[in-house]
Design a protein around this motif. Structure first.
Motif, mmCIF file in Angstrom:
data_model
loop_
_atom_site.group_PDB
_atom_site.id
_atom_site.type_symbol
_atom_site.label_atom_id
_atom_site.label_comp_id
_atom_site.label_asym_id
_atom_site.label_seq_id
_atom_site.Cartn_x
_atom_site.Cartn_y
_atom_site.Cartn_z
ATOM 1 N N MET A 27 0.716 -1.174 -0.028
ATOM 2 C CA MET A 27 -0.112 0.048 -0.157
ATOM 3 C C MET A 27 1.100 1.231 0.061
ATOM 4 S SD MET A 27 -2.953 1.294 2.728
ATOM 5 C CE MET A 27 -1.813 1.966 3.782
ATOM 6 N N ALA A 57 -1.195 3.920 -10.186
ATOM 7 C CA ALA A 57 -1.682 5.072 -9.143
ATOM 8 C C ALA A 57 -0.255 5.588 -8.491
ATOM 9 C CB ALA A 57 -2.564 4.524 -8.118
ATOM 10 N N THR A 58 0.446 4.660 -8.020
ATOM 11 C CA THR A 58 1.694 5.278 -7.547
ATOM 12 C C THR A 58 2.788 5.876 -8.609
ATOM 13 O OG1 THR A 58 1.878 3.040 -6.237
ATOM 14 C CG2 THR A 58 3.892 4.409 -6.365
ATOM 15 N N GLY A 116 -2.122 5.268 0.173
ATOM 16 C CA GLY A 116 -3.634 4.813 0.059
ATOM 17 C C GLY A 116 -3.981 3.906 -0.975
ATOM 18 N N HIS A 117 -3.198 3.818 -1.972
ATOM 19 C CA HIS A 117 -3.424 2.631 -3.044
ATOM 20 C C HIS A 117 -2.767 1.295 -2.577
ATOM 21 C CE1 HIS A 117 -5.057 6.039 -5.331
ATOM 22 N NE2 HIS A 117 -3.891 6.756 -5.130
ATOM 23 N N THR A 118 -3.620 0.221 -2.766
ATOM 24 C CA THR A 118 -3.007 -1.146 -2.498
ATOM 25 C C THR A 118 -2.714 -1.924 -3.975
ATOM 26 O OG1 THR A 118 -4.266 -1.121 -0.448
ATOM 27 C CG2 THR A 118 -3.447 -3.368 -1.580
ATOM 28 N N ASN A 119 -1.374 -2.434 -4.019
ATOM 29 C CA ASN A 119 -1.301 -3.121 -5.213
ATOM 30 C C ASN A 119 -1.697 -2.549 -6.592
ATOM 31 O OD1 ASN A 119 0.127 -5.024 -3.548
ATOM 32 N ND2 ASN A 119 -1.589 -6.652 -3.746
ATOM 33 N N ASP A 120 -1.338 -1.113 -6.649
ATOM 34 C CA ASP A 120 -1.868 -0.270 -7.754
ATOM 35 C C ASP A 120 -0.605 0.419 -8.317
ATOM 36 O OD1 ASP A 120 -2.985 0.986 -9.612
ATOM 37 O OD2 ASP A 120 -4.901 1.726 -8.158
ATOM 38 N N ASP A 129 1.881 9.536 -9.024
ATOM 39 C CA ASP A 129 2.125 10.480 -7.725
ATOM 40 C C ASP A 129 3.660 10.238 -7.348
ATOM 41 O OD1 ASP A 129 -0.342 11.487 -7.896
ATOM 42 O OD2 ASP A 129 -1.220 9.873 -6.589
#
Length: 239
Positions: free
Chosen positions: A89, A99-100, A92-96, A103
Motif C-alpha cells: 500500500m 496510481a503510484t 492509500g493505494h493497494t497493489n496499484d 504520484d
C-alpha cells in the motif's frame, strides 16, 4: 557504478538486508505499508519476503546493499515494477502501480535518469523544464534565476552548479543533487532516490544530511525515500 554491471552484488534483498532509518518529523499516516512483498523473475529471486512501514512526510532512508535487487525494490516502491507476491500500500493505494506511478518520481538510477556526461547544465535543466510544462507553453532556455529556483530546495549549503558547467565535470555530490532537483520539478508526493553509494568522500557525506533536511523543511507535503548501503553522516559510511 552501475548496479546491473556488478554480478557479485546481485543477491536478493530480504528483511535481514533492508532497514529503515527515519529522517526528520514524519507527517500523519503511512506513506508505505508493505507486507511480505516479493519479486521473482526469469533471472531469479530479486527480493523478499519483505515488510516495510514508512511514515509520510520528510525523509526516510532505506538502508540496503547496492544491488540489482535493491534497484528492483526502488522501482516497485515508485510504481515502476509489479510484484510477484505480497501486499503493498502506497499513499492509500493497494497493489496499484499505476496510481503510484502518477504520484511519484524516481531518480539517481542509471536505468531511469542517466544523463549524457558531455551535456551542459543549462541544456539538461532547459530540457526538464520543457518536459514538465504544458505543451502549449513556450519555455525559454534556462537562466540563472531558473537554475536557482530549481536547485535551492535540494542543494542546501552545497554550491549550485553554473549553467555553463559540463555535467561530467561536476563533483559527485553536485551531480546527485542536480538529478534530485530535476526529478523534483513537479513536486511529486513521493520521491524515490537511489545511488547515494556514489557519495564516498567524508566531506561530501557531511553535506548530504543537511541538504536532505533542507529539502524536508521546504517540502512538507512530500516524502523522500533515498537509499544507502549504511547510515549516512558517519565516517566511511560506518555505523
Amino acid at each position: 557504478m552501475n548496479d546491473s554491471e556488478n554480478p557479485k552484488k546481485d543477491r536478493a534483498v530480504d528483511d535481514d538486508d533492508a532497514a529503515v532509518d527515519a529522517g526528520p518529523a514524519a507527517g500523519a499516516g503511512p506513506l508505505v505499508t508493505a507486507a511480505q512483498i516479493a519479486l521473482t523473475e526469469e533471472r531469479g529471486h530479486m527480493f523478499g519476503p519483505l515488510d516495510l512501514d514508512l511514515e509520510s512526510g520528510g525523509v526516510t532512508r532505506l538502508l540496503a546493499p547496492a544491488s540489482v535487487p535493491r534497484t528492483a525494490l526502488l522501482l516497485a516502491l515508485s510504481g515502476r515494477r509489479h510484484l510477484s507476491a505480497g501486499t503493498l500500500m502506497i499513499m492509500g493505494h493497494t497493489n496499484d502501480p499505476r496510481a503510484t506511478f502518477k504520484d511519484s518520481a524516481v531518480c539517481c538510477l542509471d536505468e531511469i535518469d542517466g544523463i549524457d556526461p558531455a551535456v551542459m547544465v543549462r541544456s539538461i535543466v532547459t530540457e526538464y523544464l520543457r518536459w514538465n510544462s504544458p505543451f502549449f507553453k513556450w519555455v525559454p532556455k534556462a537562466d540563472d534565476a531558473a537554475l536557482r529556483a530549481l536547485c535551492s530546495g535540494t542543494f542546501g549549503d552545497v554550491p549550485v552548479p553554473r549553467l555553463g558547467d559540463i555535467v561530467e565535470n561536476l563533483p559527485v555530490i553536485q551531480q546527485l543533487l542536480l538529478k534530485i532537483s530535476l526529478a523534483n520539478i513537479g513536486r511529486p508526493p513521493l520521491l524515490v532516490v537511489g545511488r547515494l553509494d556514489d557519495v564516498t568522500s567524508d566531506d561530501d557525506q557531511s553535506q548530504v544530511l543537511p541538504a536532505w533536511w533542507s529539502w524536508a523543511r521546504g517540502s512538507r507535503s512530500s516524502s523522500a525515500v533515498p537509499t544507502a548501503p549504511r547510515p549516512i553522516g558517519t565516517s566511511k559510511w560506518s555505523t
